[in-house]
Design a protein around this motif. Structure first.
Motif, PDB file in Angstrom:
ATOM      1  N   GLU A  18       0.816  -1.208   0.000  1.00  0.00           N
ATOM      2  CA  GLU A  18       0.000   0.000   0.000  1.00  0.00           C
ATOM      3  C   GLU A  18       0.858   1.271   0.000  1.00  0.00           C
ATOM      4  O   GLU A  18       0.381   2.334  -0.352  1.00  0.00           O
ATOM      5  CB  GLU A  18      -0.943   0.021   1.209  1.00  0.00           C
ATOM      6  CG  GLU A  18      -2.021  -1.043   1.160  1.00  0.00           C
ATOM      7  CD  GLU A  18      -1.514  -2.429   1.573  1.00  0.00           C
ATOM      8  OE1 GLU A  18      -0.616  -2.517   2.436  1.00  0.00           O
ATOM      9  OE2 GLU A  18      -2.018  -3.411   1.015  1.00  0.00           O
ATOM     10  N   ASN A  19       2.119   1.164   0.416  1.00  0.00           N
ATOM     11  CA  ASN A  19       2.999   2.329   0.467  1.00  0.00           C
ATOM     12  C   ASN A  19       3.667   2.627  -0.864  1.00  0.00           C
ATOM     13  O   ASN A  19       4.256   3.688  -1.035  1.00  0.00           O
ATOM     14  CB  ASN A  19       4.107   2.139   1.507  1.00  0.00           C
ATOM     15  CG  ASN A  19       3.581   1.947   2.906  1.00  0.00           C
ATOM     16  OD1 ASN A  19       3.784   0.911   3.502  1.00  0.00           O
ATOM     17  ND2 ASN A  19       2.876   2.936   3.425  1.00  0.00           N
ATOM     18  N   PHE A  20       3.636   1.710  -1.809  1.00  0.00           N
ATOM     19  CA  PHE A  20       4.296   1.914  -3.096  1.00  0.00           C
ATOM     20  C   PHE A  20       3.472   2.869  -3.948  1.00  0.00           C
ATOM     21  O   PHE A  20       2.250   2.783  -3.982  1.00  0.00           O
ATOM     22  CB  PHE A  20       4.456   0.595  -3.848  1.00  0.00           C
ATOM     23  CG  PHE A  20       5.295  -0.434  -3.135  1.00  0.00           C
ATOM     24  CD1 PHE A  20       6.302  -0.062  -2.270  1.00  0.00           C
ATOM     25  CD2 PHE A  20       5.078  -1.765  -3.344  1.00  0.00           C
ATOM     26  CE1 PHE A  20       7.081  -0.999  -1.623  1.00  0.00           C
ATOM     27  CE2 PHE A  20       5.849  -2.727  -2.707  1.00  0.00           C
ATOM     28  CZ  PHE A  20       6.846  -2.333  -1.844  1.00  0.00           C
ATOM     29  N   TYR A  21       4.151   3.771  -4.639  1.00  0.00           N
ATOM     30  CA  TYR A  21       3.446   4.728  -5.492  1.00  0.00           C
ATOM     31  C   TYR A  21       4.362   5.228  -6.599  1.00  0.00           C
ATOM     32  O   TYR A  21       5.577   5.074  -6.552  1.00  0.00           O
ATOM     33  CB  TYR A  21       2.918   5.904  -4.666  1.00  0.00           C
ATOM     34  CG  TYR A  21       4.000   6.757  -4.035  1.00  0.00           C
ATOM     35  CD1 TYR A  21       4.506   7.873  -4.695  1.00  0.00           C
ATOM     36  CD2 TYR A  21       4.518   6.455  -2.780  1.00  0.00           C
ATOM     37  CE1 TYR A  21       5.509   8.657  -4.131  1.00  0.00           C
ATOM     38  CE2 TYR A  21       5.510   7.224  -2.203  1.00  0.00           C
ATOM     39  CZ  TYR A  21       5.997   8.331  -2.886  1.00  0.00           C
ATOM     40  OH  TYR A  21       6.981   9.090  -2.325  1.00  0.00           O
ATOM     41  N   THR A  22       3.737   5.840  -7.591  1.00  0.00           N
ATOM     42  CA  THR A  22       4.460   6.613  -8.583  1.00  0.00           C
ATOM     43  C   THR A  22       3.911   8.025  -8.504  1.00  0.00           C
ATOM     44  O   THR A  22       2.921   8.267  -7.810  1.00  0.00           O
ATOM     45  CB  THR A  22       4.325   6.001 -10.004  1.00  0.00           C
ATOM     46  OG1 THR A  22       5.281   6.628 -10.867  1.00  0.00           O
ATOM     47  CG2 THR A  22       2.922   6.167 -10.567  1.00  0.00           C
ATOM     48  N   ILE A  52     -10.641   4.954  -4.733  1.00  0.00           N
ATOM     49  CA  ILE A  52      -9.735   3.799  -4.759  1.00  0.00           C
ATOM     50  C   ILE A  52      -8.882   3.782  -3.496  1.00  0.00           C
ATOM     51  O   ILE A  52      -8.734   2.752  -2.842  1.00  0.00           O
ATOM     52  CB  ILE A  52      -8.847   3.834  -6.020  1.00  0.00           C
ATOM     53  CG1 ILE A  52      -9.726   3.670  -7.269  1.00  0.00           C
ATOM     54  CG2 ILE A  52      -7.759   2.766  -5.957  1.00  0.00           C
ATOM     55  CD1 ILE A  52      -9.018   3.956  -8.573  1.00  0.00           C
ATOM     56  N   ALA A  53      -8.312   4.942  -3.166  1.00  0.00           N
ATOM     57  CA  ALA A  53      -7.452   5.086  -1.978  1.00  0.00           C
ATOM     58  C   ALA A  53      -7.301   6.576  -1.699  1.00  0.00           C
ATOM     59  O   ALA A  53      -7.510   7.403  -2.600  1.00  0.00           O
ATOM     60  CB  ALA A  53      -6.086   4.458  -2.227  1.00  0.00           C
ATOM     61  N   HIS A  75       0.777  11.531  -5.588  1.00  0.00           N
ATOM     62  CA  HIS A  75       1.281  10.165  -5.437  1.00  0.00           C
ATOM     63  C   HIS A  75       0.125   9.230  -5.794  1.00  0.00           C
ATOM     64  O   HIS A  75      -0.940   9.318  -5.184  1.00  0.00           O
ATOM     65  CB  HIS A  75       1.695   9.874  -3.995  1.00  0.00           C
ATOM     66  CG  HIS A  75       2.750  10.782  -3.483  1.00  0.00           C
ATOM     67  ND1 HIS A  75       3.292  10.630  -2.223  1.00  0.00           N
ATOM     68  CD2 HIS A  75       3.394  11.844  -4.019  1.00  0.00           C
ATOM     69  CE1 HIS A  75       4.207  11.554  -2.020  1.00  0.00           C
ATOM     70  NE2 HIS A  75       4.274  12.310  -3.098  1.00  0.00           N
ATOM     71  N   LEU A  76       0.333   8.340  -6.752  1.00  0.00           N
ATOM     72  CA  LEU A  76      -0.698   7.378  -7.120  1.00  0.00           C
ATOM     73  C   LEU A  76      -0.207   5.976  -6.779  1.00  0.00           C
ATOM     74  O   LEU A  76       0.857   5.564  -7.250  1.00  0.00           O
ATOM     75  CB  LEU A  76      -1.009   7.461  -8.618  1.00  0.00           C
ATOM     76  CG  LEU A  76      -1.486   8.817  -9.141  1.00  0.00           C
ATOM     77  CD1 LEU A  76      -1.756   8.727 -10.638  1.00  0.00           C
ATOM     78  CD2 LEU A  76      -2.714   9.292  -8.399  1.00  0.00           C
ATOM     79  N   ASN A  77      -0.969   5.261  -5.958  1.00  0.00           N
ATOM     80  CA  ASN A  77      -0.568   3.897  -5.625  1.00  0.00           C
ATOM     81  C   ASN A  77      -0.849   2.986  -6.817  1.00  0.00           C
ATOM     82  O   ASN A  77      -1.330   3.428  -7.864  1.00  0.00           O
ATOM     83  CB  ASN A  77      -1.225   3.425  -4.325  1.00  0.00           C
ATOM     84  CG  ASN A  77      -2.717   3.175  -4.456  1.00  0.00           C
ATOM     85  OD1 ASN A  77      -3.267   3.036  -5.543  1.00  0.00           O
ATOM     86  ND2 ASN A  77      -3.391   3.115  -3.320  1.00  0.00           N
ATOM     87  N   GLU A  78      -0.558   1.712  -6.659  1.00  0.00           N
ATOM     88  CA  GLU A  78      -0.678   0.789  -7.789  1.00  0.00           C
ATOM     89  C   GLU A  78      -2.106   0.729  -8.322  1.00  0.00           C
ATOM     90  O   GLU A  78      -2.332   0.761  -9.532  1.00  0.00           O
ATOM     91  CB  GLU A  78      -0.207  -0.605  -7.378  1.00  0.00           C
ATOM     92  CG  GLU A  78      -0.171  -1.582  -8.524  1.00  0.00           C
ATOM     93  CD  GLU A  78       0.438  -2.921  -8.145  1.00  0.00           C
ATOM     94  OE1 GLU A  78       0.640  -3.730  -9.069  1.00  0.00           O
ATOM     95  OE2 GLU A  78       0.711  -3.169  -6.955  1.00  0.00           O
TER      96      GLU A  78
END
Length: 121
Positions: A18-22, A52-53, A75-78
């Motif tokens: 959940e912490n991964f993002y671009t 979504i989040a 920041h957009l997560n997966e």
């Protein structure tokens, strides 16, 4: 991977999927779109992305024609990225970015799992 996928913690062992993002900055650079165009698209689909989040961001100083300016880097997560990237179409640059970004998210997830297994052992 050229840092396509980021996480907030300096310690990957404290990260989770959940912490991964671009970021919108990475998306703009890698797809050949302007930063303003990408940011406007995030604002247009803000409600869907929030559903979504939680939508997170940071402010970054950047050089502009009129001195120093501050811009909002989303920041957009997966999951948000899976929704957002197809909105950009299928230009050759976008298709290549989709491929590289998918690999980067998978690599980060695999690295996280390997570290969790190593810690458990």
């Amino acid at each position: 991977m050229n840092n396509l996928v980021l996480f907030d913690s300096l310690d990957l062992s404290k990260a989770s999927n959940e912490n991964f993002y671009t970021t919108t900055e990475i998306i703009a650079e890698r797809t050949g779109n302007g930063y303003k165009e990408i940011s406007n698209l995030v604002r247009k689909y803000h409600e869907q992305l929030k559903n979504i989040a939680p939508l997170t961001w940071h402010f970054e100083k950047s050089a502009s024609n009129h001195g120093r300016a501050t811009r909002k880097i989303y920041h957009l997560n997966e999951q948000q990225t899976l929704f957002f990237i197809p909105l950009l179409g299928n230009t050759p640059a976008v298709v290549q970015f989709k491929f590289e970004l998918a690999k980067a998210f998978i690599a980060m997830r695999n690295e996280l799992q390997a570290r969790q297994i190593a810690r458990a052992v």
